[in-house]
Enzyme design. Sequence first.
Site, PDB file in Angstrom:
ATOM      1  N   ASN A  13       0.826  -1.202   0.062  1.00 26.60           N
ATOM      2  CA  ASN A  13      -0.005   0.023   0.041  1.00 26.60           C
ATOM      3  C   ASN A  13       0.986   1.169  -0.143  1.00 26.60           C
ATOM      4  O   ASN A  13       1.660   1.381   1.029  1.00 26.60           O
ATOM      5  CB  ASN A  13      -0.976  -0.125   1.145  1.00 26.60           C
ATOM      6  N   ASP A  73      -0.086  -4.045  10.868  1.00 29.84           N
ATOM      7  CA  ASP A  73      -1.712  -4.306  10.497  1.00 29.84           C
ATOM      8  C   ASP A  73      -2.514  -3.320  11.229  1.00 29.84           C
ATOM      9  O   ASP A  73      -1.999  -2.760  12.483  1.00 29.84           O
ATOM     10  CB  ASP A  73      -2.275  -5.657  10.797  1.00 29.84           C
ATOM     11  N   GLY A 158      -7.903   5.864   3.062  1.00 28.07           N
ATOM     12  CA  GLY A 158      -8.788   5.204   4.170  1.00 28.07           C
ATOM     13  C   GLY A 158      -9.628   5.937   4.618  1.00 28.07           C
ATOM     14  O   GLY A 158     -10.644   6.772   4.315  1.00 28.07           O
ATOM     15  N   TYR A 159     -10.052   5.743   6.017  1.00 29.50           N
ATOM     16  CA  TYR A 159     -10.889   6.442   6.815  1.00 29.50           C
ATOM     17  C   TYR A 159     -10.493   7.904   7.319  1.00 29.50           C
ATOM     18  O   TYR A 159     -11.031   8.334   8.333  1.00 29.50           O
ATOM     19  CB  TYR A 159     -11.195   5.600   8.199  1.00 29.50           C
ATOM     20  N   ASP A 160      -9.350   8.120   6.978  1.00 25.56           N
ATOM     21  CA  ASP A 160      -8.773   9.505   7.548  1.00 25.56           C
ATOM     22  C   ASP A 160      -9.886  10.574   7.184  1.00 25.56           C
ATOM     23  O   ASP A 160      -9.537  11.735   8.140  1.00 25.56           O
ATOM     24  CB  ASP A 160      -7.588   9.988   6.658  1.00 25.56           C
ATOM     25  N   LYS A 184      -0.142  14.330  10.712  1.00 20.97           N
ATOM     26  CA  LYS A 184      -0.975  13.205  11.323  1.00 20.97           C
ATOM     27  C   LYS A 184      -0.098  12.511  12.180  1.00 20.97           C
ATOM     28  O   LYS A 184      -0.393  11.791  13.322  1.00 20.97           O
ATOM     29  CB  LYS A 184      -1.762  12.513  10.689  1.00 20.97           C
ATOM     30  N   HIS A 189      -2.006   6.492  15.351  1.00 17.67           N
ATOM     31  CA  HIS A 189      -1.651   5.011  15.657  1.00 17.67           C
ATOM     32  C   HIS A 189      -0.170   4.781  14.903  1.00 17.67           C
ATOM     33  O   HIS A 189       0.542   4.065  15.508  1.00 17.67           O
ATOM     34  CB  HIS A 189      -2.659   4.482  15.131  1.00 17.67           C
TER      35      HIS A 189
HETATM   36  P1  IMP Z   1      -4.811  -3.041   6.525  1.00 19.74           P
HETATM   37  O1  IMP Z   1      -3.875  -2.617   7.703  1.00 19.74           O
HETATM   38  O2  IMP Z   1      -3.975  -2.602   5.293  1.00 19.74           O
HETATM   39  O3  IMP Z   1      -5.543  -4.230   6.682  1.00 19.74           O
HETATM   40  O4  IMP Z   1      -5.849  -1.896   6.498  1.00 19.74           O
HETATM   41  C1  IMP Z   1      -7.089  -1.697   7.086  1.00 19.74           C
HETATM   42  C2  IMP Z   1      -7.949  -0.801   6.626  1.00 19.74           C
HETATM   43  O5  IMP Z   1      -7.785   0.703   7.452  1.00 19.74           O
HETATM   44  C3  IMP Z   1      -7.821  -0.268   5.143  1.00 19.74           C
HETATM   45  O6  IMP Z   1      -9.171   0.050   4.517  1.00 19.74           O
HETATM   46  C4  IMP Z   1      -7.052   1.016   5.126  1.00 19.74           C
HETATM   47  O7  IMP Z   1      -7.435   1.683   4.265  1.00 19.74           O
HETATM   48  C5  IMP Z   1      -7.458   1.615   6.380  1.00 19.74           C
HETATM   49  N1  IMP Z   1      -6.403   2.251   7.233  1.00 19.74           N
HETATM   50  C6  IMP Z   1      -5.116   1.849   7.564  1.00 19.74           C
HETATM   51  N2  IMP Z   1      -4.335   2.864   8.053  1.00 19.74           N
HETATM   52  C7  IMP Z   1      -5.202   3.866   7.857  1.00 19.74           C
HETATM   53  C8  IMP Z   1      -4.839   5.144   8.196  1.00 19.74           C
HETATM   54  O8  IMP Z   1      -3.709   5.595   9.088  1.00 19.74           O
HETATM   55  N3  IMP Z   1      -5.887   6.213   8.155  1.00 19.74           N
HETATM   56  C9  IMP Z   1      -7.071   5.630   7.624  1.00 19.74           C
HETATM   57  N4  IMP Z   1      -7.382   4.456   7.431  1.00 19.74           N
HETATM   58  C10 IMP Z   1      -6.505   3.557   7.507  1.00 19.74           C
END
Ligand code: IMP
Length: 205
Positions: A13, A73, A158-160, A184, A189
């Site tokens: 990603n 993750d 993502g959810y930002d 950020k 996190h």
């Molecule tokens: P994964 O860790 O790749 O499984 O991501 C989990 C989900 O959370 C994905 O839909 C990402 O787009 C979202 N995500 C992961 N990190 C962030 C972040 O820092 N901000 C917003 N969304 C996030």
Amino acid sequence: MRTGAGFVLATTNPNKAREIRQIFSSAGIGAELAERPGWVPEVEETEATLLGNALLKARALVEATGRPAIAEDTGLEVEALGGAPGVRSARYAGEPPDEQANVDKVLDELSGLDEPDRRAARFVTVAVACWPDGHEVVAEGAVQGRLAHRRRGRGGFGYDPVFVPDEGDGRTFAEMEEAEPGAKHALSHRGRAFRALAAAISGDH
Ligand code: IMP
């Protein structure tokens, strides 16, 4: 110090990879973070926890490349949804993963919950480093906040656009990132998890 040889990064990603590099470089960690080679297959995230999935990804990458690896993750945990989407954050609205649909689904599920306290949520990142000799370091970072009623800001991913950190000034992570990329990380996190991981790696002998 175990940073010498550098690491291969499990994530493909580009948003995450960029953030991890920004965080390491502002923490003064000069370790090279190489991209995952194209021939290494994607690992299916079959574990029930963030830690399980992060270890799965890092261990598979060590196995395939023979080099130290870093994986993470991340999940969004919404209090009113009993901690969902959590470990299923990437696929909350189904397959294939769709970030717009995921945000729509969470907003939908929170419709009618108007008091800020009822929209409480947190992001959690588990970051791991694994070495070919079996050594492993784990770090976690979290940020508490609440979900906005609609998307605000064009930065981040993502959810930002719907996440407002409690320790901030009322802006979403996407608004903070739009104003200044990397803003950020002071609160995020991922910033917390990777600064802790960097400190643990640097202190490792
Ligand atoms: P994964 O860790 O790749 O499984 O991501 C989990 C989900 O959370 C994905 O839909 C990402 O787009 C979202 N995500 C992961 N990190 C962030 C972040 O820092 N901000 C917003 N969304 C996030």
